[in-house]
Design a protein around this motif. Structure first.
Motif, short mmCIF file in Angstrom:
data_model
loop_
_atom_site.label_atom_id
_atom_site.label_comp_id
_atom_site.label_asym_id
_atom_site.label_seq_id
_atom_site.Cartn_x
_atom_site.Cartn_y
_atom_site.Cartn_z
N GLY A 1 0.82 -1.21 0.00
CA GLY A 1 0.00 0.00 0.00
C GLY A 1 0.85 1.26 0.00
O GLY A 1 0.57 2.22 -0.71
N LEU A 2 1.90 1.24 0.80
CA LEU A 2 2.81 2.38 0.86
C LEU A 2 3.58 2.51 -0.44
O LEU A 2 3.76 3.61 -0.96
N ARG A 3 4.02 1.38 -1.00
CA ARG A 3 4.75 1.40 -2.27
C ARG A 3 3.89 2.00 -3.38
O ARG A 3 4.33 2.87 -4.12
N ASP A 4 2.63 1.58 -3.46
CA ASP A 4 1.72 2.12 -4.46
C ASP A 4 1.50 3.63 -4.26
O ASP A 4 1.48 4.40 -5.22
N PHE A 5 1.35 4.02 -3.01
CA PHE A 5 1.17 5.44 -2.69
C PHE A 5 2.37 6.26 -3.14
O PHE A 5 2.22 7.30 -3.79
N LEU A 6 3.57 5.80 -2.82
CA LEU A 6 4.78 6.53 -3.18
C LEU A 6 4.97 6.61 -4.69
O LEU A 6 5.37 7.66 -5.22
N GLN A 7 4.64 5.55 -5.37
CA GLN A 7 4.77 5.56 -6.82
C GLN A 7 3.72 6.50 -7.45
O GLN A 7 4.02 7.20 -8.41
N GLN A 8 2.53 6.53 -6.90
CA GLN A 8 1.50 7.45 -7.41
C GLN A 8 1.90 8.90 -7.16
O GLN A 8 1.74 9.75 -8.03
N GLU A 9 2.44 9.17 -5.98
CA GLU A 9 2.89 10.53 -5.68
C GLU A 9 4.02 10.94 -6.64
O GLU A 9 4.07 12.08 -7.09
N THR A 10 4.89 10.01 -6.94
CA THR A 10 5.99 10.28 -7.88
C THR A 10 5.43 10.59 -9.27
O THR A 10 5.89 11.53 -9.92
N ARG A 11 4.45 9.85 -9.70
CA ARG A 11 3.81 10.12 -11.00
C ARG A 11 3.23 11.53 -11.04
O ARG A 11 3.37 12.25 -12.03
N GLU A 12 2.58 11.92 -9.95
CA GLU A 12 1.98 13.25 -9.89
C GLU A 12 3.04 14.35 -9.87
O GLU A 12 2.86 15.39 -10.50
N ILE A 13 4.13 14.12 -9.15
CA ILE A 13 5.23 15.10 -9.13
C ILE A 13 5.84 15.23 -10.52
O ILE A 13 6.13 16.34 -10.97
N PHE A 14 6.01 14.12 -11.21
CA PHE A 14 6.58 14.17 -12.55
C PHE A 14 5.63 14.86 -13.53
O PHE A 14 6.07 15.56 -14.44
N ALA A 15 4.33 14.67 -13.35
CA ALA A 15 3.36 15.28 -14.25
C ALA A 15 3.32 16.80 -14.09
O ALA A 15 3.18 17.53 -15.07
N ARG B 1 2.48 13.93 4.54
CA ARG B 1 2.75 13.01 5.65
C ARG B 1 1.50 12.31 6.18
O ARG B 1 1.51 11.08 6.35
N PRO B 2 0.39 13.02 6.43
CA PRO B 2 -0.82 12.30 6.87
C PRO B 2 -1.31 11.28 5.85
O PRO B 2 -1.75 10.19 6.22
N ALA B 3 -1.22 11.62 4.57
CA ALA B 3 -1.63 10.67 3.52
C ALA B 3 -0.70 9.47 3.50
O ALA B 3 -1.13 8.33 3.31
N CYS B 4 0.59 9.71 3.70
CA CYS B 4 1.58 8.63 3.74
C CYS B 4 1.32 7.71 4.94
O CYS B 4 1.37 6.48 4.81
N ILE B 5 1.05 8.29 6.08
CA ILE B 5 0.77 7.50 7.28
C ILE B 5 -0.47 6.64 7.07
O ILE B 5 -0.48 5.46 7.44
N LYS B 6 -1.47 7.20 6.43
CA LYS B 6 -2.67 6.42 6.12
C LYS B 6 -2.33 5.25 5.19
O LYS B 6 -2.80 4.13 5.40
N ALA B 7 -1.50 5.49 4.19
CA ALA B 7 -1.08 4.42 3.27
C ALA B 7 -0.25 3.38 4.02
O ALA B 7 -0.39 2.18 3.78
N TYR B 8 0.61 3.84 4.92
CA TYR B 8 1.47 2.93 5.69
C TYR B 8 0.62 2.00 6.56
O TYR B 8 0.86 0.80 6.60
#
Length: 104
Positions: free
Chosen positions: A65-79, A94-101
């Motif tokens: 779940g955290l891996r998917d979250f981080l990869q999605q955030e990376t996609r959005e940063i790149f976009a 951070r709150p969104a990351c904690i929720k994913a974690y």
């Protein structure tokens, strides 16, 4: 009855301690990822690194779940790097990351 209330209080204390430890672990890990996003991921985007190789940086994250979250955030940063920077600076990451974690 007194023994029961003591046992209940002891169990409650143990569970509260575990919840606090879980929170501090999640907060610590997400703090590291937040710093990485602000420094490394934005830098890679500015340098023209390919998205697929940047996404691979998170392949070792064991929590799916955290891996998917981080990869999605990376996609959005790149976009949209400017929008991504503002998002990271807003304190919402951070709150969104904690929720994913945690998964909840």
């Amino acid at each position: 009855m007194h023994k029961f209330s003591f046992l209940f209080a002891a169990l409650l204390s143990i569970f509260a301690g575990q919840a606090a430890a879980q929170n501090s672990v999640a907060d610590y890990i997400c703090g590291l990822y937040e710093k990485s996003m602000k420094t490394e991921i934005l830098k890679l985007r500015q340098q023209g690194a390919p998205l697929y190789s940047t996404l691979n940086l998170f392949n070792n994250e064991k929590n799916p779940g955290l891996r998917d979250f981080l990869q999605q955030e990376t996609r959005e940063i790149f976009a949209d790097p400017d929008k991504g920077r503002k998002y990271l600076e807003s304190g919402q990451f951070r709150p969104a990351c904690i929720k994913a974690y945690r998964g909840y």
